[in-house]
Design a protein around this motif. Structure first.
Motif, PDB file in Angstrom:
ATOM      1  N   TYR A  56       0.819  -1.230   0.000  1.00  0.00           N
ATOM      2  CA  TYR A  56       0.000   0.000   0.000  1.00  0.00           C
ATOM      3  C   TYR A  56       0.848   1.274   0.000  1.00  0.00           C
ATOM      4  N   VAL A  57       2.166   1.116  -0.082  1.00  0.00           N
ATOM      5  CA  VAL A  57       3.016   2.314  -0.065  1.00  0.00           C
ATOM      6  C   VAL A  57       2.904   3.028  -1.405  1.00  0.00           C
ATOM      7  N   MET A  58       2.269   4.155  -1.363  1.00  0.00           N
ATOM      8  CA  MET A  58       2.170   5.046  -2.511  1.00  0.00           C
ATOM      9  C   MET A  58       2.108   6.471  -1.972  1.00  0.00           C
ATOM     10  N   SER A  59       2.284   7.438  -2.864  1.00  0.00           N
ATOM     11  CA  SER A  59       2.272   8.831  -2.430  1.00  0.00           C
ATOM     12  C   SER A  59       1.309   9.647  -3.276  1.00  0.00           C
ATOM     13  N   PRO A  60       0.484  10.508  -2.629  1.00  0.00           N
ATOM     14  CA  PRO A  60       0.342  10.624  -1.188  1.00  0.00           C
ATOM     15  C   PRO A  60      -0.206   9.318  -0.603  1.00  0.00           C
ATOM     16  N   PRO A  61       0.049   9.091   0.693  1.00  0.00           N
ATOM     17  CA  PRO A  61      -0.370   7.825   1.303  1.00  0.00           C
ATOM     18  C   PRO A  61      -1.875   7.758   1.545  1.00  0.00           C
ATOM     19  N   PHE A  62      -2.354   6.562   1.866  1.00  0.00           N
ATOM     20  CA  PHE A  62      -3.743   6.453   2.327  1.00  0.00           C
ATOM     21  C   PHE A  62      -3.843   7.196   3.663  1.00  0.00           C
ATOM     22  N   ARG A  63      -4.990   7.818   3.875  1.00  0.00           N
ATOM     23  CA  ARG A  63      -5.177   8.769   4.977  1.00  0.00           C
ATOM     24  C   ARG A  63      -6.125   8.216   6.039  1.00  0.00           C
ATOM     25  N   PRO A  64      -6.134   8.818   7.224  1.00  0.00           N
ATOM     26  CA  PRO A  64      -7.160   8.468   8.210  1.00  0.00           C
ATOM     27  C   PRO A  64      -8.553   8.645   7.583  1.00  0.00           C
ATOM     28  N   LYS A  65      -9.481   7.807   8.011  1.00  0.00           N
ATOM     29  CA  LYS A  65     -10.782   7.669   7.352  1.00  0.00           C
ATOM     30  C   LYS A  65     -11.523   8.988   7.082  1.00  0.00           C
ATOM     31  N   GLY A  66     -11.402   9.945   8.005  1.00  0.00           N
ATOM     32  CA  GLY A  66     -12.156  11.196   7.887  1.00  0.00           C
ATOM     33  C   GLY A  66     -11.899  11.924   6.571  1.00  0.00           C
ATOM     34  N   HIS A  67     -10.723  11.741   5.991  1.00  0.00           N
ATOM     35  CA  HIS A  67     -10.411  12.432   4.738  1.00  0.00           C
ATOM     36  C   HIS A  67     -11.267  11.921   3.581  1.00  0.00           C
ATOM     37  N   GLN A  68     -11.682  10.647   3.675  1.00  0.00           N
ATOM     38  CA  GLN A  68     -12.467  10.072   2.573  1.00  0.00           C
ATOM     39  C   GLN A  68     -13.759  10.853   2.357  1.00  0.00           C
ATOM     40  N   GLU A  69     -14.383  11.228   3.464  1.00  0.00           N
ATOM     41  CA  GLU A  69     -15.660  11.942   3.363  1.00  0.00           C
ATOM     42  C   GLU A  69     -15.477  13.263   2.609  1.00  0.00           C
ATOM     43  N   ALA A  70     -14.347  13.948   2.869  1.00  0.00           N
ATOM     44  CA  ALA A  70     -14.084  15.229   2.181  1.00  0.00           C
ATOM     45  C   ALA A  70     -13.912  15.004   0.683  1.00  0.00           C
ATOM     46  N   LEU A  71     -13.289  13.889   0.314  1.00  0.00           N
ATOM     47  CA  LEU A  71     -13.087  13.618  -1.121  1.00  0.00           C
ATOM     48  C   LEU A  71     -14.429  13.312  -1.794  1.00  0.00           C
ATOM     49  N   TRP A  72     -15.246  12.500  -1.127  1.00  0.00           N
ATOM     50  CA  TRP A  72     -16.583  12.221  -1.689  1.00  0.00           C
ATOM     51  C   TRP A  72     -17.377  13.504  -1.842  1.00  0.00           C
ATOM     52  N   ARG A  73     -17.346  14.337  -0.799  1.00  0.00           N
ATOM     53  CA  ARG A  73     -18.133  15.581  -0.878  1.00  0.00           C
ATOM     54  C   ARG A  73     -17.614  16.483  -1.986  1.00  0.00           C
ATOM     55  N   GLY A  74     -16.297  16.490  -2.187  1.00  0.00           N
ATOM     56  CA  GLY A  74     -15.722  17.273  -3.277  1.00  0.00           C
ATOM     57  C   GLY A  74     -16.247  16.805  -4.633  1.00  0.00           C
ATOM     58  N   LEU A  75     -16.317  15.493  -4.802  1.00  0.00           N
ATOM     59  CA  LEU A  75     -16.834  14.962  -6.082  1.00  0.00           C
ATOM     60  C   LEU A  75     -18.326  15.260  -6.219  1.00  0.00           C
ATOM     61  N   GLN A  76     -19.052  15.099  -5.114  1.00  0.00           N
ATOM     62  CA  GLN A  76     -20.501  15.340  -5.166  1.00  0.00           C
ATOM     63  C   GLN A  76     -20.820  16.801  -5.467  1.00  0.00           C
ATOM     64  N   SER A  77     -20.022  17.702  -4.916  1.00  0.00           N
ATOM     65  CA  SER A  77     -20.337  19.132  -5.051  1.00  0.00           C
ATOM     66  C   SER A  77     -19.742  19.738  -6.309  1.00  0.00           C
ATOM     67  N   GLY A  78     -18.925  18.980  -7.022  1.00  0.00           N
ATOM     68  CA  GLY A  78     -18.304  19.520  -8.232  1.00  0.00           C
ATOM     69  C   GLY A  78     -17.043  20.320  -7.964  1.00  0.00           C
ATOM     70  N   GLN A  79     -16.532  20.282  -6.735  1.00  0.00           N
ATOM     71  CA  GLN A  79     -15.258  20.974  -6.444  1.00  0.00           C
ATOM     72  C   GLN A  79     -14.065  20.099  -6.825  1.00  0.00           C
ATOM     73  N   LEU A  80     -14.289  18.782  -6.904  1.00  0.00           N
ATOM     74  CA  LEU A  80     -13.296  17.842  -7.430  1.00  0.00           C
ATOM     75  C   LEU A  80     -13.934  17.206  -8.672  1.00  0.00           C
ATOM     76  N   HIS A  81     -13.107  16.839  -9.642  1.00  0.00           N
ATOM     77  CA  HIS A  81     -13.682  16.670 -10.981  1.00  0.00           C
ATOM     78  C   HIS A  81     -13.505  15.319 -11.636  1.00  0.00           C
ATOM     79  N   THR A  82     -12.377  14.688 -11.386  1.00  0.00           N
ATOM     80  CA  THR A  82     -12.092  13.442 -12.106  1.00  0.00           C
ATOM     81  C   THR A  82     -11.686  12.369 -11.110  1.00  0.00           C
TER      82      THR A  82
END
Ligand code: URP
Ligand code: ZN
Ligand code: ZN
Length: 482
Positions: free
Chosen positions: A289-315
């Motif tokens: 699982y070593v890759m960069s940036p690394p996998f993050r504590p779970k709370g970050h996942q929610e921010a990424l989903w919300r970014g995709l849902q809201s159109g602030q993150l795109h691909t």
């Protein structure tokens, strides 16, 4: 003439879904809807899509097939990697040409073009700017004007290897603006990573659990903010690859709220895998699982989903860059030497459908936007790719929302010996993948052929995209003015 008639499915584009047949003729979509049924030649091969979705094939904007990296070479080559993609419904990739510092960009570009000739799916390239000189300036022009490159990559990490300093970022961003190309960045502060790696090792932490400790979220947040600020001053759009944390997602959202053209990419892995993987007691299991940036504590996942849902993150992408256990073992005594990279090209669509559409976070159209159409638009492949419409390339996936599978390295098509999604059961899988009007995957049978993939030339992004780029500090009220 080769012709397919995909019958009875629900066509999903990024803007809407509707029931329609789709006719393909000689690698292109010839008609959609009643015209398709009416115009189909008698010899058209029927594909039953009833109860299924018919979507544009996935486009993975971030892969590294056979990348020479950290003393070894990524295990999937352009054939095995793209074949795995086809098995999962991904019909195009954008990979990276990464010159060594001091290597002419054109020389590296020709190397990657020759390696990619065995590709089973269509492919394009971002070209990395890893150093600066007048010849790099000139080669960027040749790449855009003659070779169909419209995006340049900058690694803000990997000190003493491919890392760009700020001077190179500034020079390259300015050149990208002149050329109508998109600068993209791997946002991590390489100086801080270098320092933290030494400190973590000095503390006696030499195993894979040291990897995330040396690359905390603020290291990514700082670099994202810096790249965004440089792009703002220069007045060029910017695309941030593999956004993995709240700090970087917020930097993008803030800049967009100021009116800046900033785009963010999210990896399927960062959406569903957390940093507990680095604490596995077995080195090989954790190093996988070593890759960069690394996998993050779970709370970050929610921010990424919300970014995709809201159109602030795109691909969405995978950063597919795989190393087998013996390669990862180079870092057995020192985590900083573990080749960085993980897979996922075959699993991206199913993982995002299962965790995104099945949970109600995304509609099928939003799914198409973030897995295909937005990438096609941002990198000027639309509507040739990313759209089911007459005249588009016949790159399609027939998607069975009731089909399911349990992901495993034992059954995947990549050459890598682990799967970062091992044991995850997903509902929603491709029944057929169609590339250039050919059925390349059907109900478990992969028919990928080496050399069938074509190089995708991507024209510059156009004057409006760049000319309208504002320096937001000229227009937005500052805190003091407010
Ligand atoms: O760990 C990663 N991501 N390896 C591939 C190179 C990169 O940083 O994208
Ligand atoms: Zn990267
Ligand atoms: Zn990458």
């Amino acid at each position: 003439m080769t012709s397919l008639l995909i019958r009875g499915g629900t066509v999903v584009n990024a803007d809407r879904e509707f029931k329609a047949d789709v006719l393909t003729v000689d690698g292109k979509i010839a008609a959609v809807g009643e015209d398709a049924t009416r115009q189909a030649p008698a010899a058209a091969v029927p594909i039953d899509a009833s109860g299924q979705y018919v979507m544009p094939g996935g486009i993975d904007p971030h892969t590294h097939m056979q990348l020479p990296f950290m003393g070894t070479v990524a295990a999937d080559d352009f054939f095995t990697g793209t074949a795995a993609g086809l098995a999962g419904g991904t019909t195009s990739i954008i990979d990276f040409v990464i010159p060594n510092p001091q290597q002419p960009l054109m020389e590296a570009y020709r190397d990657w073009r020759s390696w990619a000739e065995k590709s089973a799916a269509d492919y394009g390239f971002h070209v990395a700017v890893t150093w600066w000189s007048e010849s790099v300036h000139a080669d960027m022009g040749t790449l855009v004007k003659e070779e169909g490159i419209n995006s340049f990559k900058h690694f803000m990490a990997y000190k003493n290897a491919i890392m760009c300093d700020d001077e190179t970022l500034v020079n390259s961003f300015r050149r990208a603006l002149e050329l109508g190309a998109m600068p993209t960045v791997h946002a991590e502060n390489g100086e801080l990573v270098f320092l933290l790696q030494q400190e973590v090792v000095k503390m006696g932490i030499t195993g894979p659990e040291g990897h995330p400790l040396s690359r905390p979220p603020m290291v990514e947040g700082e670099a994202a903010n810096r790249a965004i600020a440089i792009a703002d001053v220069i007045g060029v759009p910017i695309y941030i690859v593999h956004v993995s944390c709240i700090e970087a997602a917020e930097a993008i959202a803030r800049a967009r709220a100021r009116g800046q053209r900033v785009y963010g990419e999210v990896l399927a892995g960062h959406l569903v895998i957390d940093d507990s993987v680095y604490r596995h007691p077995d080195f090989a299991q954790a190093a996988a699982y070593v890759m960069s940036p690394p996998f993050r504590p779970k709370g970050h996942q929610e921010a990424l989903w919300r970014g995709l849902q809201s159109g602030q993150l795109h691909t969405t992408a995978t950063d597919h860059c795989v190393f087998c256990a013996p390669q990862k073992a180079a870092g057995k005594a020192d985590f900083t030497k573990i080749p960085n990279g993980c897979g996922g090209i075959e699993e991206r669509l199913a993982v995002i459908w299962d965790a995104g559409v099945n949970t109600g976070r995304l509609t099928p159209s939003e799914f198409v936007a973030i897995t295909s159409a937005n990438t096609a638009k941002l990198f000027n492949l639309y509507p040739q790719k990313g759209s089911i419409s007459a005249g588009a390339d016949a790159d399609l996936v027939v998607w069975d929302p009731r089909g399911s599978k349990t992901i495993s390295a034992k059954t995947h098509h990549s050459k890598v010996d682990v799967n970062v999604f091992e044991g995850r059961t997903v509902r929603g899988i491709p029944s057929h993948t169609i590339s250039q009007g050919r059925v390349v995957y059907a109900k478990g049978e992969l028919r990928a052929e080496a050399g069938k993939g074509r190089y995708l030339k991507r024209p510059p992004l156009g004057a409006n995209f760049h000319a309208a780029a504002l320096r937001t500090q000229d227009t937005a009220p500052t805190a003091v003015q407010r």
